[in-house]
Scaffold this active site. Structure first.
Site, PDB file in Angstrom:
ATOM      1  CG  ASP A  99      -0.296  -0.060   2.579  1.00  0.00           C
ATOM      2  OD1 ASP A  99       0.699  -0.474   2.762  1.00  0.00           O
ATOM      3  OD2 ASP A  99      -0.582   0.822   3.425  1.00  0.00           O
TER       4      ASP A  99
ATOM      5  CD  GLU B 225       4.495   0.520   6.940  1.00  0.00           C
ATOM      6  OE1 GLU B 225       5.170   0.861   7.961  1.00  0.00           O
ATOM      7  OE2 GLU B 225       4.111   1.482   6.056  1.00  0.00           O
TER       8      GLU B 225
END
Length: 406
Positions: free
Chosen positions: A80, A175
């Protein structure tokens, strides 16, 4: 163009922005699009057990080609990108043989990457840089890490003469919103230790990170016609401003460095009727970190007494400083340090002014320090990465594997 650069340019075309307000796992389904393609790529390279679970976690194995037993090493990166700025339609730009001057990222919007504001650019005179076009982030955090890990394991897979132990690969979602290790199956991963490839400038080696918490504040106001509002109106936006101004002005990201912690206002949205604020709280020192949370609670308590319980506060811990879990197995840091030296990089052992999946994983039984990706200015339109730094990151991963195979 090197393989790692080719991969990086391919991965940044995927919009994988995570969403801290989402309750799904992963927080955005578009992360799964990249995930599915990464699984196919791992299979094509020749790794075993390449798969993505229902939560978007990817794992794969490169089996040992040694007769003796050596540690199983994991390498981890996240898919991400930050929710703070768009990661859609990333248009990377190349700066060949950088001359040390200003780089115009976007002439129309007057967005300039300048060494007067980012002096570390001077370290890359003569190098090739990849920048944004001044409208989005670049995505080196952490698609550079994915590209570097992928390139390293491919090199090992196609060169069986290079001796290595079992290598585990893991790519995680979310994350950037503090959930990257929420559903990481440490037992399934089955590594003795791991490295996240999620750091910044070339040479960075990190085994200390912030203690971290996320803060959500909702302020309920009362809207009354301004002509007759005296002693009746409660302006939630003004209360939000008051709260922000009660925090120490010098304890913000723009005024702190090294081991100094901060309060960071991430977003402020509101009007008279309702206002929402989002903060993150960070500190390397656990005691000071806990005090920062208490300070936030006291501010809200004070304002609720003043305005009549109009503020709802939610504080959620995100991760803790992994130092205490890494020190008993410090050899994994020492080996990474040696690996950098052997490939011609001067290691810089520094504290992470942020977080990484490795922090959470270290507390769950998988000690996981952090290696550099080579990128700069993450989470913004001034992000850039030197191509040679990515290539050196691949070399470091390979050297770590080599050293543990001896």
């Amino acid at each position: 163009m090197s393989k790692v650069v080719e991969r990086f340019l391919k991965y940044i075309k995927y919009d994988t922005k995570s969403d801290e307000d989402s309750n799904t796992v992963p927080s955005t389904s578009k992360q799964l699009i990249l995930g599915k393609d990464l699984v196919e790529e791992l299979k094509a390279i020749g790794l075993q057990d390449a798969s993505m679970d229902e939560n978007g976690y990817i794992m794969a194995t490169l089996p040992s080609n040694l007769e003796k037993s050596v540690p199983t090493i994991g390498f981890i990166a996240h898919m991400d990108t930050s929710p703070e700025i768009s990661g859609e339609n990333v248009n990377a730009q190349f700066v060949e043989n950088y001359d040390g001057g200003d780089i115009v990222l976007n002439k129309e919007n007057n967005v300039v990457l300048s060494p007067s504001e980012f002096p570390e650019l001077k370290n890359y005179v003569g190098k090739t840089l990849i920048t944004t076009d001044g409208t989005t982030l670049l995505g080196a955090d952490d698609k550079a890490g994915i590209a570097e890990i992928m390139s390293a394991v491919e090199h090992l897979a196609v060169h069986p003469e290079i001796k290595h132990g079992t290598i585990k690969v893991g790519f995680t979602p979310d994350e950037e919103v503090g959930r990257g290790a929420d559903h990481f199956d440490v037992k399934k991963f089955n590594a003795d230790f791991a490295y996240t490839v999620d750091g910044g400038t070339i040479g960075e080696l990190e085994y200390e990170n912030f203690n971290a918490a996320g803060v959500k504040i909702k302020i309920s106001g009362r809207n009354v016609h301004p002509g007759s509002a005296k002693n009746k109106m409660i302006n939630s936006a003004l209360i939000g401003c008051e709260l922000v101004n009660m925090l120490p002005a010098v304890e913000t990201p723009g005024h702190t460095e090294h081991y100094e912690g901060f309060y960071h206002l991430c977003s402020f949205q509101g009007d008279v009727e309702e206002t929402k604020l989002s903060f993150i709280i960070r500190d390397h020192n656990r005691e000071i970190f806990e005090q920062r949370k208490i300070n936030m609670e006291k501010l809200v308590e004070e304002l609720n007494k003043k305005y009549g319980n109009v503020i709802h506060l939610e504080i959620k811990d995100q991760y803790y400083n992994m130092k205490e879990k890494i020190e008993p197995v410090k050899h994994i840091v020492d080996t990474a340090y040696k690996a950098m030296k052997e490939v011609g990089i001067e290691p810089a052992v520094v504290p992470i002014r942020g977080g990484t999946d490795g922090a959470r994983l270290s507390f769950e039984g998988l000690p996981t320090p952090n290696l550099f990706t080579g990128g700069h200015n993450f989470h913004g339109k001034f992000e850039y990465i030197p191509t040679f730094a990515m290539e050196k990151a691949v070399d470091v991963v390979l050297k770590i594997v080599e050293l543990y195979a001896k």
